[in-house]
Design a protein around this motif. Structure first.
Motif, short mmCIF file in Angstrom:
data_model
loop_
_atom_site.label_atom_id
_atom_site.label_comp_id
_atom_site.label_asym_id
_atom_site.label_seq_id
_atom_site.Cartn_x
_atom_site.Cartn_y
_atom_site.Cartn_z
N SER A 68 0.83 -1.21 0.00
CA SER A 68 0.00 0.00 0.00
C SER A 68 0.86 1.25 0.00
O SER A 68 0.48 2.28 -0.58
CB SER A 68 -0.93 0.00 1.23
OG SER A 68 -1.80 -1.11 1.21
N SER A 69 2.02 1.18 0.65
CA SER A 69 2.90 2.34 0.72
C SER A 69 3.40 2.74 -0.67
O SER A 69 3.60 3.92 -0.95
CB SER A 69 4.09 2.06 1.64
OG SER A 69 4.85 0.95 1.15
N ILE A 71 1.70 2.34 -3.55
CA ILE A 71 0.58 3.02 -4.20
C ILE A 71 0.48 4.45 -3.68
O ILE A 71 0.25 5.39 -4.45
CB ILE A 71 -0.74 2.25 -3.95
CG1 ILE A 71 -0.64 0.85 -4.56
CG2 ILE A 71 -1.92 3.00 -4.54
CD1 ILE A 71 -1.85 -0.02 -4.29
N GLY A 72 0.65 4.63 -2.37
CA GLY A 72 0.59 5.97 -1.79
C GLY A 72 1.67 6.88 -2.34
O GLY A 72 1.42 8.05 -2.65
N ARG A 73 2.89 6.35 -2.49
CA ARG A 73 3.98 7.15 -3.05
C ARG A 73 3.70 7.53 -4.49
O ARG A 73 3.91 8.67 -4.91
CB ARG A 73 5.30 6.39 -2.96
CG ARG A 73 5.94 6.38 -1.60
CD ARG A 73 7.45 6.12 -1.71
NE ARG A 73 7.77 4.99 -2.56
CZ ARG A 73 7.79 3.72 -2.15
NH1 ARG A 73 7.46 3.44 -0.90
NH2 ARG A 73 8.11 2.75 -2.97
N GLY A 75 0.83 7.84 -5.89
CA GLY A 75 -0.25 8.82 -5.92
C GLY A 75 0.20 10.21 -5.51
O GLY A 75 -0.13 11.20 -6.16
N LEU A 76 0.97 10.32 -4.44
CA LEU A 76 1.43 11.62 -3.96
C LEU A 76 2.35 12.29 -4.97
O LEU A 76 2.24 13.50 -5.22
CB LEU A 76 2.13 11.47 -2.61
CG LEU A 76 1.22 11.17 -1.41
CD1 LEU A 76 2.06 10.93 -0.15
CD2 LEU A 76 0.25 12.33 -1.17
N TYR A 168 -6.50 -2.13 -6.79
CA TYR A 168 -6.01 -2.17 -5.41
C TYR A 168 -6.45 -3.45 -4.72
O TYR A 168 -5.65 -4.11 -4.04
CB TYR A 168 -6.51 -0.95 -4.64
CG TYR A 168 -6.15 -0.97 -3.18
CD1 TYR A 168 -4.87 -0.59 -2.76
CD2 TYR A 168 -7.07 -1.38 -2.22
CE1 TYR A 168 -4.53 -0.62 -1.42
CE2 TYR A 168 -6.74 -1.41 -0.88
CZ TYR A 168 -5.47 -1.03 -0.48
OH TYR A 168 -5.12 -1.07 0.84
#
Length: 429
Positions: A68-69, A71-73, A75-76, A168
């Motif tokens: 998940s981390s 995907i978060g990176r 996205g940001l 996801y």
């Protein structure tokens, strides 16, 4: 056997032939009928691929990410790039219009001198009911009530969110189910890419059919009364395309801008010809993966979002057009008014669909926000189509730069022939 030139050279030659033939044969009905047929067939072929390609690329790309981390990176970094370059693009357009003042002719507002385009009424009918609530409608479109209806109508915002969520949760499935889903969507993606290559084989003919009628219809006379506005927009787009984005590639991504321009040549020429970032998406994906060396899990995540959200060229044009119309009407352009235009351009550009001339609706929203009549849209109709082609190319190049940035910051090796930016192995998907 004589070898054909590379595809991007074929498209470039077709563009030149389209300008010449449109100028010389623009009044020949048989020629225009052929162009209409060839252009529609090519554009339909590209649009036919968009929905299955976006879904398979996004679901497959995100489904390959196990953390998940990660995907978060992704996205940001993607969001930061889109907001940052979008704001710079708008400010570039604002600066250029303030410097050149295309809406002022011999010290007087240009509105009475220019008049309105003959088909202004048609545009007004399509935008007259637009208001601030339409900005909220962009958020509503993120959650379609029927994903199949959204696919049929080409509502890509809803499909992007659906594809993100589906991908996801594919990545969260047990191993056996996860592998099955990955293989399924991977297969669909590979089929779409192969069909895209067949469609692109007819790109030169399609480009000829799309561009020649535009030259035949507008000619060069339409540019004369709006020449200074065209110069302002084209100069601002050129600054963003050839200075701002290459600086990002050079300073942040540490790759050669010239190499990236070469890798993206087919996608840029397709975007210019079709005036549609959505229709260009199959070519953009293929160029980034096969010519620039970006992994599919990154292109599948960044590009579908970018085609709907990252519209640097459109945001720049909206700001420049609103400023031009305000100048033409003699509206005092104080700092609060200009700030309103900048903010409205940034927000409305996000919701503009990747289809030709969709930004006219966004410009109508901006005019409403600063108290100008919607008839001002008529001032730019004569040149909107050609400028649309140019700003779409900037949009697509911006999407590709965002993809390169995410890949490089993630430590991917071999992007545009360059070693890993971080000196470490790429993340495992």
């Amino acid at each position: 056997m004589t070898r054909l030139p590379a595809l991007h050279w074929q498209i470039a030659i077709a563009l030149v032939l389209a300008v010449i033939s449109g100028w010389l044969l623009g009044d020949v009905p048989a020629f225009l009928t052929f162009c209409d047929f060839a252009g529609k067939m090519f554009l339909n072929g590209l649009k036919m691929l968009v929905v299955p390609l976006v879904l398979s690329a996004m679901i497959g790309g995100i489904g390959n990410l196990s953390e998940s981390s990660v995907i978060g990176r992704y996205g940001l970094r993607t969001l930061a790039f889109y907001l940052g370059t979008g704001t710079i693009a708008i400010l570039t357009g604002l600066l250029m219009v303030n410097l050149l003042q295309p809406g002022i002719i011999e010290g007087k507002p240009a509105g009475p001198l220019l008049g309105l385009a003959a088909d202004t009424g048609k545009v007004l009918d399509s935008v007259k009911d637009k208001g601030a609530s339409d900005m909220l409608a962009v958020v509503v479109r993120l959650v379609p009530e029927n994903v199949f209806a959204a696919a049929a109508s080409g509502d890509m915002l809803g499909l992007v969110l659906f594809g993100f969520m589906f991908g996801y949760f594919v990545s969260r499935l047990p191993k056996e189910l996860h592998q099955t889903q990955r293989a399924f969507w991977q297969g669909i993606y590979e089929v779409m890419i192969r069909i895209a290559k067949v469609v692109m084989a007819f790109a030169p003919l399609g480009v000829l059919g799309l561009v020649a009628p535009i030259i035949a219809k507008t000619g060069w006379s339409a540019f004369r009364p709006l020449a200074w506005f065209c110069v302002a927009v084209l100069c601002a787009l050129a600054v963003h395309l050839f200075i701002t984005l290459p600086l990002v590639l050079k300073l942040i991504c540490r790759v050669s801008p010239l190499r990236h321009f070469h890798a993206m040549a087919p996608a840029l020429l397709t975007a210019f010809s079709t005036s549609s970032s959505a229709a260009s998406l199959p070519v953009t994906l293929e160029s980034l993966e096969n010519r620039a060396g970006v992994p599919r899990r990154i292109t599948g995540f960044v590009l579908p979002i970018g085609a709907n959200v990252n519209t640097d060229g459109t945001a720049l044009y909206e700001c420049a057009a609103a400023m031009f119309i305000a100048q033409a009407y003699g509206l005092p352009l104080d700092l609060p008014t200009q700030f309103t235009i900048v903010l409205a351009a940034l927000l409305t550009s996000i919701g503009v669909a990747g289809i030709p001339s969709a930004s006219l609706v966004a410009i109508a929203l901006i005019l409403t926000s600063i108290g100008l009549p919607l008839e001002g849209v008529g001032l730019i109709l004569a040149v909107d189509r050609v400028l649309d082609m140019c700003r779409t190319g900037v949009n697509v190049f911006g999407d590709s730069c965002a993809t390169i940035m995410v890949a490089r910051l993630e430590g991917e090796d071999g992007i545009l022939g360059m070693p890993s930016l971080k000196g470490r192995k790429p993340l495992e998907g």
